[in-house]
Design a protein around this motif. Sequence first.
Motif, PDB file in Angstrom:
ATOM      1  N   ASP A 575       0.833  -1.206   0.000  1.00  0.00           N
ATOM      2  CA  ASP A 575       0.000   0.000   0.000  1.00  0.00           C
ATOM      3  C   ASP A 575       0.864   1.250   0.000  1.00  0.00           C
ATOM      4  O   ASP A 575       0.582   2.234  -0.706  1.00  0.00           O
ATOM      5  CB  ASP A 575      -0.913   0.009   1.230  1.00  0.00           C
ATOM      6  CG  ASP A 575      -1.949  -1.113   1.195  1.00  0.00           C
ATOM      7  OD1 ASP A 575      -2.223  -1.633   0.105  1.00  0.00           O
ATOM      8  OD2 ASP A 575      -2.472  -1.449   2.281  1.00  0.00           O
ATOM      9  N   ASP A 579       1.251   4.205  -2.808  1.00  0.00           N
ATOM     10  CA  ASP A 579       1.026   5.603  -2.483  1.00  0.00           C
ATOM     11  C   ASP A 579       2.180   6.483  -2.967  1.00  0.00           C
ATOM     12  O   ASP A 579       1.974   7.609  -3.415  1.00  0.00           O
ATOM     13  CB  ASP A 579       0.842   5.759  -0.971  1.00  0.00           C
ATOM     14  CG  ASP A 579       0.115   7.042  -0.617  1.00  0.00           C
ATOM     15  OD1 ASP A 579      -0.974   7.274  -1.188  1.00  0.00           O
ATOM     16  OD2 ASP A 579       0.640   7.819   0.209  1.00  0.00           O
ATOM     17  N   ARG A 681      -5.158   3.129   0.855  1.00  0.00           N
ATOM     18  CA  ARG A 681      -4.225   4.117   1.391  1.00  0.00           C
ATOM     19  C   ARG A 681      -3.485   3.536   2.589  1.00  0.00           C
ATOM     20  O   ARG A 681      -4.075   2.847   3.426  1.00  0.00           O
ATOM     21  CB  ARG A 681      -4.981   5.365   1.837  1.00  0.00           C
ATOM     22  CG  ARG A 681      -5.592   6.146   0.679  1.00  0.00           C
ATOM     23  CD  ARG A 681      -4.541   6.928  -0.084  1.00  0.00           C
ATOM     24  NE  ARG A 681      -5.120   7.733  -1.170  1.00  0.00           N
ATOM     25  CZ  ARG A 681      -4.429   8.558  -1.921  1.00  0.00           C
ATOM     26  NH1 ARG A 681      -3.131   8.699  -1.724  1.00  0.00           N
ATOM     27  NH2 ARG A 681      -5.016   9.250  -2.885  1.00  0.00           N
TER      28      ARG A 681
END
Length: 790
Positions: A575, A579, A681
């Motif tokens: 993740d 990002d 996120r």
Amino acid sequence: MSRTRFDGLPPRKVASHLGVMLLVSVVLGVVVSGLAIPFAGVAGFTSRNLAESVDDLPQELETEQLPQRTEIKDRSGKTIATLYDQNRVNVPLRQISRTMVQAIVAIEDYRFYQHGALDLKGTMRALLTNQAADGVVQGGSSITQQLVKLTLLNQADTDAERKAAIDDTYARKLRELRYAIALEKRHSKDWILERYLNTAYFGDGAYGVQAAAQHYFNVNAKDLDLRQSALLAGLVKSPEAYNPRKNRAQARVRRDVVLDRMAQLSVVTQEQADRVKARKLGLDLQSKPNGCVNSQAQFFCDYVVRWLKTDKSLGATAEERERMIFSGGLTVRTTIDMRFQKAAQDSVNAQVFKDDQAVGALALIEPGTGNVRGLAQSRPMGTKKNQGQTFLNYTVPKEYGDANGFQAGSTFKAFVLAAAIDQGIPLNTRIPSPSPKSFRLADFQTCDGPYQSSEIWSPKNSTGEGTFDLYTGTRQSINTFFVQLEQNLEGGVCQPWQLARRLGVQIGKEAMVPSFTLGINDVSPLEMAEAYATFAARGVHCAARPVMRIEDADGNVLKKYDKHCTQELPGPVADAVNDVLRGVVEPGGFGQALNPGQPAAGKTGTVNENKSVWFVGYTPNLAGAAVVAGANREGTQITLDGQSIGGYTRYTTAGSTTAGPIWGGAFGPIAQWLPDEDFTRPSGQDIRGLLMTVPQVGGRSYEDAAAELKGMGFNVASNGTVDSSYAQGLVAYSAPGAGEQQAAGDTITLYISDGSPKPERKRRQRDNNNNDDRGNGGGRGNGNGGRGGD
């Protein structure tokens, strides 16, 4: 015998006729298995000699499976390629029109259902006719005998065997009859006729009545009408002489002969025959292109074929596997999406022309499954180099395409980034990154200890200098930032190197060099797409899979190719990587102009001397790797600078502006077919604090181990049995293994012991392979690294 038959013949010819008749009388007295043996060409043999000769022959004819064409289909079931040594599709007799059956029997062997293996009347008639003409003008072989000849010819492996199958010799005729007798004993007349109609060659590359019906009339065999049936029935006597595509007049004459014969036998009326004879041939020619070169997805097709050739379940040897693929009548159901393929090919063609001194390529793969959705390259398949053609498949690893791959540039920074996050280095870690910056190579760690070199390396930045964190250092692709980040890792380059291998990049130990973060040689687009797809799938790596299953000619599933996926990165680590990399295609990133209108992430790559440029990008549900590399028509890598690429002279090239448009040009149209999803996120907490240590589960029952892992929040999967010293049925080991850090929701795969430990020699070999089981040495490392940046 009528006296007029000999009128006008010289005495020598009359004597010859009488001799043959006498010989016939003798031979007809010899009975083998209840049937007379053939008598053409046996002058000088006694009936006892003939009987002994026949008794010495084999008594059974092995009828192997007939070669049939294989069809490769896309994910929706549409055929994208056909492969065959013989264009044939077997059909049962019930799926052949009654009219077609009547036509073939009428013209080839009208007493087929009345006589045995040998038609004595037909043979006698042919013998006397041929003797009178002093040559062969009429055949006397029954359909069963013809089937024997066709079978022997079809199953011949050598030129000598093929010659023996068609020689007009006494020995061949004896063998043919003996086999025919065996077939008639072993099989019904319907079976023999069905086999004959599926075996016969109908000319123009069409084997068997179904392929012929499709080729000449675009219908199935069950729908053949009288006009069509008569034409096809007439072809088997001399398929090329009567080929209706090349010799329409002769084909029509032969068709009319069949119609008249059917009328003579009262199969149809003379009025029906005359009505059809007045009509044209009615051809609707349909070609069945053979091979990948005729496919709309040439290099994906080639990849499928070569991928299947490595599967030993399809044959013990390479030759057996190839025969199965090209003659087994398989249906190969693949993962390609032709909508994606077209978008990829259109984009590649728009950016790099086929005769450019550069090659463009794009590979598409689905995260979470490994399904290969498309492979496109600028150079089409073929042998004409002056037209930009090639048989090198630049999109896949060398073992499947013969191309050496390209230097991957800064796309390898993603592996260093992931390793840093996995080791708990905060995303806001700031590192001063001047340009240039000097490094002692001996200060870099590898899996085997310090890097062995006394040299000083001074890489430069092509995109600025300053102090950067993981977000800004990645967005601007700062070389000296990533070299320091790699150097600061526990184990140095070891973990990024291991990670790249686990994610599908086939590199060996020679790639474990300080410049690893700036790119390694000999990498294919498919490898990079597979690796980046792991980030999109929240750390789940799935090996590239071009085929889902293969079926036999009857539709039975021969083999399923299940997806092969393992959790190679903790979900929160992936993740965080996503990002960071999404900043590359957002405002301020080098790839902001490439955004397809969906959440996306990616990384650019540029190489020293601009020999290749990359863009590897992905959405949550599709990953793609695009490359443009300098390559002349001989395949030698050259610089892109100064080359005309896509109609423009490129004085400078970069990943975002040269390779990126290929990616963006494909993902833009494809976006409409992708689900609207977003990346997860990363948590604002320290990533290290979200991870848990995988416990030791070896030697425990599956139920016990699974219960503990599920209690910790992990998902659990099993992946079959393996050699292990633990008792059969107990857990051998897990992947990720004991002591590794993973997050809740990640998948732990358990491998079950079969109770048989590996022999010591094999164990040592396995241990060695674990150290270097991907590359084969040579050409993968790059001591100077890529140019980096963009």
